[in-house]
Write a protein that holds these residues in place. Structure first.
Motif, PDB file in Angstrom:
ATOM      1  N   GLU A 118       0.825  -1.203   0.000  1.00  0.00           N
ATOM      2  CA  GLU A 118       0.000   0.000   0.000  1.00  0.00           C
ATOM      3  C   GLU A 118       0.865   1.261   0.000  1.00  0.00           C
ATOM      4  O   GLU A 118       0.572   2.224  -0.715  1.00  0.00           O
ATOM      5  CB  GLU A 118      -0.930  -0.011   1.217  1.00  0.00           C
ATOM      6  N   SER A 119       1.925   1.266   0.795  1.00  0.00           N
ATOM      7  CA  SER A 119       2.816   2.431   0.828  1.00  0.00           C
ATOM      8  C   SER A 119       3.447   2.668  -0.534  1.00  0.00           C
ATOM      9  O   SER A 119       3.558   3.817  -0.995  1.00  0.00           O
ATOM     10  CB  SER A 119       3.914   2.223   1.878  1.00  0.00           C
ATOM     11  N   THR A 120       3.861   1.601  -1.188  1.00  0.00           N
ATOM     12  CA  THR A 120       4.480   1.723  -2.507  1.00  0.00           C
ATOM     13  C   THR A 120       3.484   2.270  -3.520  1.00  0.00           C
ATOM     14  O   THR A 120       3.838   3.099  -4.373  1.00  0.00           O
ATOM     15  CB  THR A 120       5.023   0.356  -2.972  1.00  0.00           C
ATOM     16  N   ARG A 121       2.240   1.848  -3.415  1.00  0.00           N
ATOM     17  CA  ARG A 121       1.209   2.381  -4.307  1.00  0.00           C
ATOM     18  C   ARG A 121       1.065   3.898  -4.126  1.00  0.00           C
ATOM     19  O   ARG A 121       1.022   4.655  -5.115  1.00  0.00           O
ATOM     20  CB  ARG A 121      -0.127   1.692  -4.036  1.00  0.00           C
ATOM     21  N   ILE A 122       1.013   4.343  -2.878  1.00  0.00           N
ATOM     22  CA  ILE A 122       0.890   5.788  -2.595  1.00  0.00           C
ATOM     23  C   ILE A 122       2.095   6.537  -3.146  1.00  0.00           C
ATOM     24  O   ILE A 122       1.963   7.589  -3.774  1.00  0.00           O
ATOM     25  CB  ILE A 122       0.756   6.006  -1.073  1.00  0.00           C
ATOM     26  N   GLN A 123       3.293   6.006  -2.906  1.00  0.00           N
ATOM     27  CA  GLN A 123       4.509   6.654  -3.394  1.00  0.00           C
ATOM     28  C   GLN A 123       4.515   6.762  -4.918  1.00  0.00           C
ATOM     29  O   GLN A 123       4.853   7.810  -5.475  1.00  0.00           O
ATOM     30  CB  GLN A 123       5.733   5.876  -2.911  1.00  0.00           C
ATOM     31  N   ASN A 124       4.144   5.689  -5.582  1.00  0.00           N
ATOM     32  CA  ASN A 124       4.130   5.695  -7.043  1.00  0.00           C
ATOM     33  C   ASN A 124       3.149   6.709  -7.591  1.00  0.00           C
ATOM     34  O   ASN A 124       3.425   7.381  -8.595  1.00  0.00           O
ATOM     35  CB  ASN A 124       3.784   4.304  -7.577  1.00  0.00           C
ATOM     36  N   GLU A 125       1.991   6.854  -6.941  1.00  0.00           N
ATOM     37  CA  GLU A 125       1.000   7.840  -7.377  1.00  0.00           C
ATOM     38  C   GLU A 125       1.539   9.264  -7.279  1.00  0.00           C
ATOM     39  O   GLU A 125       1.115  10.148  -8.029  1.00  0.00           O
ATOM     40  CB  GLU A 125      -0.278   7.704  -6.552  1.00  0.00           C
ATOM     41  N   LEU A 126       2.481   9.469  -6.355  1.00  0.00           N
ATOM     42  CA  LEU A 126       3.080  10.789  -6.176  1.00  0.00           C
ATOM     43  C   LEU A 126       4.392  10.939  -6.940  1.00  0.00           C
ATOM     44  O   LEU A 126       5.113  11.921  -6.764  1.00  0.00           O
ATOM     45  CB  LEU A 126       3.314  11.051  -4.680  1.00  0.00           C
ATOM     46  N   GLY A 127       4.715   9.970  -7.773  1.00  0.00           N
ATOM     47  CA  GLY A 127       5.887  10.082  -8.638  1.00  0.00           C
ATOM     48  C   GLY A 127       7.181   9.547  -8.074  1.00  0.00           C
ATOM     49  O   GLY A 127       8.249   9.772  -8.650  1.00  0.00           O
ATOM     50  N   VAL A 128       7.136   8.813  -6.961  1.00  0.00           N
ATOM     51  CA  VAL A 128       8.342   8.246  -6.367  1.00  0.00           C
ATOM     52  C   VAL A 128       8.700   6.935  -7.065  1.00  0.00           C
ATOM     53  O   VAL A 128       7.835   6.091  -7.313  1.00  0.00           O
ATOM     54  CB  VAL A 128       8.141   7.992  -4.861  1.00  0.00           C
ATOM     55  N   ASP A 129       9.975   6.778  -7.381  1.00  0.00           N
ATOM     56  CA  ASP A 129      10.464   5.549  -7.988  1.00  0.00           C
ATOM     57  C   ASP A 129      10.724   4.525  -6.889  1.00  0.00           C
ATOM     58  O   ASP A 129      11.810   4.451  -6.322  1.00  0.00           O
ATOM     59  CB  ASP A 129      11.747   5.816  -8.778  1.00  0.00           C
ATOM     60  N   SER A 130       9.709   3.741  -6.563  1.00  0.00           N
ATOM     61  CA  SER A 130       9.840   2.683  -5.559  1.00  0.00           C
ATOM     62  C   SER A 130       9.071   1.473  -6.049  1.00  0.00           C
ATOM     63  O   SER A 130       8.104   1.588  -6.798  1.00  0.00           O
ATOM     64  CB  SER A 130       9.312   3.147  -4.196  1.00  0.00           C
ATOM     65  N   PHE A 131       9.493   0.288  -5.605  1.00  0.00           N
ATOM     66  CA  PHE A 131       8.839  -0.934  -6.074  1.00  0.00           C
ATOM     67  C   PHE A 131       9.144  -2.068  -5.109  1.00  0.00           C
ATOM     68  O   PHE A 131      10.093  -2.011  -4.314  1.00  0.00           O
ATOM     69  CB  PHE A 131       9.299  -1.294  -7.490  1.00  0.00           C
TER      70      PHE A 131
END
Length: 395
Positions: A118-131
């Motif tokens: 869930e945290s990764t989903r939020i980060q990705n929506e805000l443009g963070v390169d995480s996976f």
């Protein structure tokens, strides 16, 4: 990354009688705020620091920089600060030793794995390169980790760590070039109000008349809030880290790695390792370093990184977390005492959020539109009966 501030031995000038703004605290928050205000044309800014600039909590963090958070507001602060760190050398002429080795969070059960997803989903929506990465990739990224104990990891390759002292140095030099008066070894002994508004700051050097005070005092903020008449729910809590012996070519470069189950963390420290754990501590101003955290660290290492049990430590230090009840910052303008502002309570996230937090504080003081709503981190949230916890994992 414990680097001495390279400014002149004493920054103290003659204390002015008047100031447009008095900033209490010469750490990363105070100096970032001072520079952001001065850069926009505010003059007559005075920063007062009771000890040496950058010598409080800013001198003793882990140095991590990241946008890998579970709450959108923390993601935004972290991401915006990362952008500032990336261009810091170019903008300020100071090498902050930014090492973008990445951040690696480890989940060792299905509930933690779901939270990381869930945290990764939020980060990705805000443009963070995480996976998300599986156990095999975790072992490749950090060979110290027993990947058989890992369900999944969350990796953000643009994150890493930098030198806090160099960042404070850069902001301090730049602020002084814009006319900011920086006074070290200057203790705030009282704050006067007149008709309910900020009127003056009393220090060991005399009185500064001012209509605006910004509390950037970190772990010492509760006392400043009490002087101003605005309670600030900030508690000092000791945190300790250890440094292994330097062994050239002995340690691979690893991400800043954190285990959610135990709060174990590690990253490279030049040719050694920086190691720690969020050891339970009583509230207080004890900043003496000891080995009392090692038993808990060793138990965590046995579970997740057996090679690091009983590490060969040659140094370490203790610093303060400035904890709030929900373990998130308080940044805003007082709703009780006009002219009083606060930027504190970062609960271990201060250094990494410093650039953006200082910008946000400047926006609030100047009344300009910002990248977050003005009340996003307001202390008013603690005036309610219930506390909304917006960050689940605090390392």
């Amino acid at each position: 990354m414990e680097v001495k501030i390279s400014l002149a031995p004493s920054l103290t000038c003659i204390q002015p009688d008047f100031a447009s703004v008095v900033i209490v605290g010469g750490g990363v928050m105070g100096m970032s705020t001072a520079w952001h205000l001065a850069q926009r044309g505010v003059r007559g800014i005075v920063v007062v620091e009771s000890h040496s600039v950058g010598g409080g909590s800013s001198a003793k963090p882990m140095g991590g920089v990241r946008a890998n958070f579970s709450d959108p507001m923390n993601v935004i602060l972290g991401q915006r600060s990362l952008e500032a760190f990336a261009s810091f050398n170019e903008d300020f002429g100071v090498n902050i030793q930014l090492s973008r080795v990445g951040y690696l969070f480890l989940a060792r059960n299905e509930d933690e794995a779901a939270d990381l997803e869930e945290s990764t989903r939020i980060q990705n929506e805000l443009g963070v390169d995480s996976f998300l990465v599986g156990p095999e990739r975790v072992a490749e990224l950090n060979p110290f980790i027993d990947s058989s104990k890992v369900v999944v990891g969350a990796y953000s390759p643009e994150d890493g760590y930098a030198c806090p002292a160099a960042v404070v140095d850069g902001y301090c030099r730049a602020a002084m070039e814009l006319g900011v008066s920086v006074m070290d070894h200057t203790e705030v002994q009282g704050i006067e109000t007149k008709a309910g508004r900020i009127d003056a700051v009393m220090t060991n050097r005399g009185v500064i008349r001012t209509e605006k005070v910004i509390c950037a005092a970190g772990a010492w903020s509760a006392a400043i809030g009490e002087m101003a008449g605005h309670p600030l729910p900030v508690d000092p809590v000791r945190r300790m880290i250890g440094l292994t012996a330097q062994r050239p070519r002995a340690h691979p470069t690893v991400p800043f790695t954190l285990d959610l189950s135990t709060t174990f963390y590690m990253h490279n420290y030049y040719n050694g390792l920086l190691l720690g754990i969020s050891h339970e501590e009583d509230v207080g101003f004890n900043r003496e370093w000891s080995y009392c955290w090692l038993e808990e660290f060793n138990a965590a290492a046995r579970a997740i990184a057996p090679e690091l049990v009983t590490p060969d430590l040659e140094a370490g230090w203790a610093g303060f977390y400035e904890n709030t009840p929900d373990r998130n910052a308080i940044i805003g303008a007082s709703d009780i005492v006009p002219g009083f502002y606060y930027i504190t309570g970062f609960s271990g996230h201060g250094f990494l959020q410093g650039p953006a937090a200082g910008e946000f504080m400047a926006d609030i003081v100047l009344g300009t539109e910002s990248f977050l709503a003005a009340h996003a981190y307001s202390a008013e949230r603690f005036e309610m009966d219930s506390i909304n916890t917006i960050e689940k994992y605090i390392i």
